[in-house]
Scaffold this active site. Structure first.
Site, PDB file in Angstrom:
ATOM      1  N   CYS A  54      -8.222  -9.294  -4.358  1.00 37.66           N
ATOM      2  CA  CYS A  54      -7.242  -8.340  -3.826  1.00 37.66           C
ATOM      3  C   CYS A  54      -5.835  -8.730  -4.264  1.00 37.66           C
ATOM      4  CB  CYS A  54      -7.328  -8.311  -2.305  1.00 37.66           C
ATOM      5  SG  CYS A  54      -6.082  -7.253  -1.555  1.00 37.66           S
ATOM      6  N   ARG A  65     -13.871  -1.610  -9.595  1.00 38.92           N
ATOM      7  CA  ARG A  65     -12.729  -1.470  -8.686  1.00 38.92           C
ATOM      8  C   ARG A  65     -12.203  -2.869  -8.329  1.00 38.92           C
ATOM      9  NH1 ARG A  65     -10.956  -3.233  -3.821  1.00 38.92           N
ATOM     10  NH2 ARG A  65     -13.122  -3.151  -3.117  1.00 38.92           N
ATOM     11  N   ASP A  66     -12.975  -3.593  -7.529  1.00 34.53           N
ATOM     12  CA  ASP A  66     -12.487  -4.879  -7.026  1.00 34.53           C
ATOM     13  C   ASP A  66     -12.280  -5.869  -8.167  1.00 34.53           C
ATOM     14  OD1 ASP A  66     -11.605  -6.532  -5.041  1.00 34.53           O
ATOM     15  OD2 ASP A  66     -13.508  -6.699  -3.995  1.00 34.53           O
ATOM     16  N   HIS A  79     -19.556  -8.042   2.050  1.00 41.31           N
ATOM     17  CA  HIS A  79     -18.745  -8.149   0.817  1.00 41.31           C
ATOM     18  C   HIS A  79     -18.034  -9.504   0.870  1.00 41.31           C
ATOM     19  CE1 HIS A  79     -15.719  -6.194  -2.074  1.00 41.31           C
ATOM     20  NE2 HIS A  79     -15.062  -7.261  -1.661  1.00 41.31           N
ATOM     21  N   HIS A 134     -16.111 -12.812  -1.091  1.00 44.72           N
ATOM     22  CA  HIS A 134     -15.427 -13.398  -2.244  1.00 44.72           C
ATOM     23  C   HIS A 134     -15.797 -14.865  -2.298  1.00 44.72           C
ATOM     24  CE1 HIS A 134     -12.837 -10.128  -3.747  1.00 44.72           C
ATOM     25  NE2 HIS A 134     -13.221  -9.600  -2.605  1.00 44.72           N
ATOM     26  N   ASN A 157     -15.055 -11.713  -6.515  1.00 44.78           N
ATOM     27  CA  ASN A 157     -16.221 -11.432  -5.676  1.00 44.78           C
ATOM     28  C   ASN A 157     -17.333 -12.378  -6.060  1.00 44.78           C
ATOM     29  OD1 ASN A 157     -14.917  -8.570  -6.030  1.00 44.78           O
ATOM     30  ND2 ASN A 157     -16.187  -8.485  -4.230  1.00 44.78           N
TER      31      ASN A 157
HETATM   32  N1  COA Z   1      -2.949   8.079  -5.284  1.00 38.15           N
HETATM   33  C1  COA Z   1      -1.917   8.238  -6.130  1.00 38.15           C
HETATM   34  N2  COA Z   1      -0.630   8.062  -5.759  1.00 38.15           N
HETATM   35  C2  COA Z   1      -0.392   7.742  -4.490  1.00 38.15           C
HETATM   36  C3  COA Z   1      -1.420   7.577  -3.559  1.00 38.15           C
HETATM   37  C4  COA Z   1      -2.749   7.761  -4.010  1.00 38.15           C
HETATM   38  N3  COA Z   1      -3.780   7.593  -3.198  1.00 38.15           N
HETATM   39  N4  COA Z   1      -0.876   7.252  -2.385  1.00 38.15           N
HETATM   40  C5  COA Z   1       0.438   7.210  -2.552  1.00 38.15           C
HETATM   41  N5  COA Z   1       0.749   7.506  -3.836  1.00 38.15           N
HETATM   42  C6  COA Z   1       2.060   7.550  -4.451  1.00 38.15           C
HETATM   43  C7  COA Z   1       2.946   8.557  -3.787  1.00 38.15           C
HETATM   44  O1  COA Z   1       2.784   9.814  -4.358  1.00 38.15           O
HETATM   45  C8  COA Z   1       4.316   8.000  -4.077  1.00 38.15           C
HETATM   46  O2  COA Z   1       4.675   8.275  -5.406  1.00 38.15           O
HETATM   47  P1  COA Z   1       6.199   8.600  -5.763  1.00 38.15           P
HETATM   48  O3  COA Z   1       6.955   7.357  -5.471  1.00 38.15           O
HETATM   49  O4  COA Z   1       6.103   8.922  -7.213  1.00 38.15           O
HETATM   50  O5  COA Z   1       6.554   9.740  -4.892  1.00 38.15           O
HETATM   51  C9  COA Z   1       4.083   6.517  -3.966  1.00 38.15           C
HETATM   52  O6  COA Z   1       2.705   6.302  -4.227  1.00 38.15           O
HETATM   53  C10 COA Z   1       4.426   5.992  -2.601  1.00 38.15           C
HETATM   54  O7  COA Z   1       3.735   6.742  -1.656  1.00 38.15           O
HETATM   55  P2  COA Z   1       3.917   6.653  -0.067  1.00 38.15           P
HETATM   56  O8  COA Z   1       3.433   7.869   0.570  1.00 38.15           O
HETATM   57  O9  COA Z   1       5.293   6.165   0.264  1.00 38.15           O
HETATM   58  O10 COA Z   1       2.866   5.681   0.387  1.00 38.15           O
HETATM   59  P3  COA Z   1       2.895   4.166   0.264  1.00 38.15           P
HETATM   60  O11 COA Z   1       3.800   3.689  -0.740  1.00 38.15           O
HETATM   61  O12 COA Z   1       3.005   3.641   1.637  1.00 38.15           O
HETATM   62  O13 COA Z   1       1.412   3.985  -0.304  1.00 38.15           O
HETATM   63  C11 COA Z   1      -0.716   3.083  -0.456  1.00 38.15           C
HETATM   64  C12 COA Z   1       0.484   3.321   0.387  1.00 38.15           C
HETATM   65  C13 COA Z   1      -1.640   2.180   0.300  1.00 38.15           C
HETATM   66  C14 COA Z   1      -1.413   4.391  -0.721  1.00 38.15           C
HETATM   67  C15 COA Z   1      -0.315   2.481  -1.801  1.00 38.15           C
HETATM   68  O14 COA Z   1       0.560   1.402  -1.602  1.00 38.15           O
HETATM   69  C16 COA Z   1      -1.514   2.020  -2.554  1.00 38.15           C
HETATM   70  O15 COA Z   1      -2.233   2.799  -3.153  1.00 38.15           O
HETATM   71  N6  COA Z   1      -1.755   0.695  -2.559  1.00 38.15           N
HETATM   72  C17 COA Z   1      -2.854   0.084  -3.216  1.00 38.15           C
HETATM   73  C18 COA Z   1      -3.786  -0.519  -2.233  1.00 38.15           C
HETATM   74  C19 COA Z   1      -4.938  -1.170  -2.936  1.00 38.15           C
HETATM   75  O16 COA Z   1      -5.492  -0.655  -3.863  1.00 38.15           O
HETATM   76  N7  COA Z   1      -5.313  -2.342  -2.484  1.00 38.15           N
HETATM   77  C20 COA Z   1      -6.351  -3.071  -3.070  1.00 38.15           C
HETATM   78  C21 COA Z   1      -7.632  -2.793  -2.405  1.00 38.15           C
HETATM   79  S1  COA Z   1      -8.142  -4.161  -1.403  1.00 38.15           S
HETATM   80 ZN    ZN Z   2     -13.086  -7.519  -2.303  1.00 39.19          ZN
END
Ligand code: COA
Ligand code: ZN
Length: 307
Positions: A240, A15-16, A207, A209, A249
């Site tokens: 991230c 994942r990370d 955790h 980095h 990490n």
């Molecule tokens: N899995 C799959 N698709 C997702 C989802 C999930 N958990 N959460 C949201 N989506 C999709 C929605 O269906 C939407 O798709 P569409 O544009 O085709 O309709 C789109 O993403 C936007 O969704 P929305 O409800 O407006 O939420 P958002 O854009 O505010 O999403 C997050 C917020 C955080 C869920 C999204 O930005 C995300 O997954 N970010 C990644 C965060 C991450 O992994 N960070 C690293 C870890 S440290």
């Molecule tokens: Zn991390």
């Protein structure tokens, strides 16, 4: 030194580590790496993230990965889930546990999940209720516990308060994450010793980095503070995508190497881990930051020149 006899090391490379990679890593390769990690003695592996594929394209095959890995009994396979959509998909795919996450600092939380801290707590509350219904444990990952790349200092009291709120909400564990490598050993000792003095039974995980090369020193400080669970990523891959300057990490094999050399048992096969880190380097196609994967174990002696 006051040190524990045993420490639990968790790998989060799939994942990370993978989430920052621009080039798509084939799903079969991800599954292969999880399967190989499963043979090395871990009790918990974080294998993917059920996040928006637009935000993190690398994780778009989360369900396929979870469905196709070979489950080894005794290992908890978890996935990162930011919201209800991710949590339902993860449960449906069959994860053992959910890793929910938010940042302690407002600005990083906005950059990463586009919510205020208060809204995130409520949203995660819903995920915890859903997980309870399906009998899945939830671990909360608190990002930016030791500093925020946008705001700077993150007060220790805020971190402890948030962690205690989540304990009341029924989480199984708390990860204090140093998302961009801002922590120092004194800070780690002070946070962990105070938190564990107040919550001696809390399943506490650190955790780090290695952004500023202080991760192993911070782990030593965490050990002094009483923490016995540490996350790392094979080869030191990762970071991230929503934090400027984030880097990998702490390499899992470097953590295992240091602990084992110190006489702290991890139950992990270091030789196998080194081999897998070297393999990962080929998969990724560039040199990884891990040190032990290059130097070998301390016991791997060399022939004396001329002998
Ligand atoms: N899995 C799959 N698709 C997702 C989802 C999930 N958990 N959460 C949201 N989506 C999709 C929605 O269906 C939407 O798709 P569409 O544009 O085709 O309709 C789109 O993403 C936007 O969704 P929305 O409800 O407006 O939420 P958002 O854009 O505010 O999403 C997050 C917020 C955080 C869920 C999204 O930005 C995300 O997954 N970010 C990644 C965060 C991450 O992994 N960070 C690293 C870890 S440290
Ligand atoms: Zn991390």
């Amino acid at each position: 030194m006051l040190l524990p006899e045993e420490v639990n090391v968790i790998d989060v490379v799939c994942r990370d580590g993978f989430q920052m990679e621009k080039e798509f890593i084939p799903t079969e390769e991800k599954i292969n790496i999880v399967n190989q990690l499963s043979q090395l003695g871990f009790k918990r592996l974080q294998v993917t993230a059920f996040v928006s594929p637009k935000a993190v394209p690398q994780m778009k095959d989360a369900a396929e990965v979870v469905r196709n890995i070979e489950r080894k009994p005794g290992i908890e396979y978890s996935a990162l889930t930011p919201n209800m959509k991710g949590a339902s998909a993860a449960i449906e795919a069959g994860v053992d546990a959910l890793d929910v996450f938010m940042s302690v600092s407002e600005s990083h939380n906005k950059a990463n999940i586009r919510m205020s801290v208060a809204d995130s707590v409520n949203a995660i509350g819903e995920v915890i209720s859903l997980a309870e219904k399906h009998d899945k444990p939830v671990v909360i990952n608190l990002a930016t516990c030791f500093g925020c790349p946008f705001e700077g200092d993150v007060p220790k009291d805020n971190v402890i308060k948030l962690a205690e709120d989540f304990l009341k909400m029924g989480v199984e564990g708390i990860v204090f994450a140093d998302t961009t490598g801002m922590a120092n050993p004194r800070q780690v000792y002070e946070l962990t010793s105070e938190f564990l003095a107040r919550n001696p039974k809390a399943n506490t995980i650190l955790h780090f980095h290695n952004t500023r090369n202080v991760a192993l020193a911070n782990i030593l400080a965490g050990l002094q503070g009483g923490v016995i669970n540490y996350e790392g990523a094979l080869g030191g891959l990762g970071g991230c995508p929503f934090a400027p300057g984030a880097s990998g990490n702490v390499p899992t094999e470097d953590v295992v190497g240091m602990l084992e050399e110190t006489g702290i048992s991890t139950g992990i096969n270091l030789e196998g881990l080194i081999g897998l880190a070297q393999y990962l380097e080929k998969v990724i196609g560039r040199t990884l930051p891990g040190q032990v994967m290059k130097a070998g174990r301390v016991c791997d002696l060399h022939p004396m020149p001329g002998a």
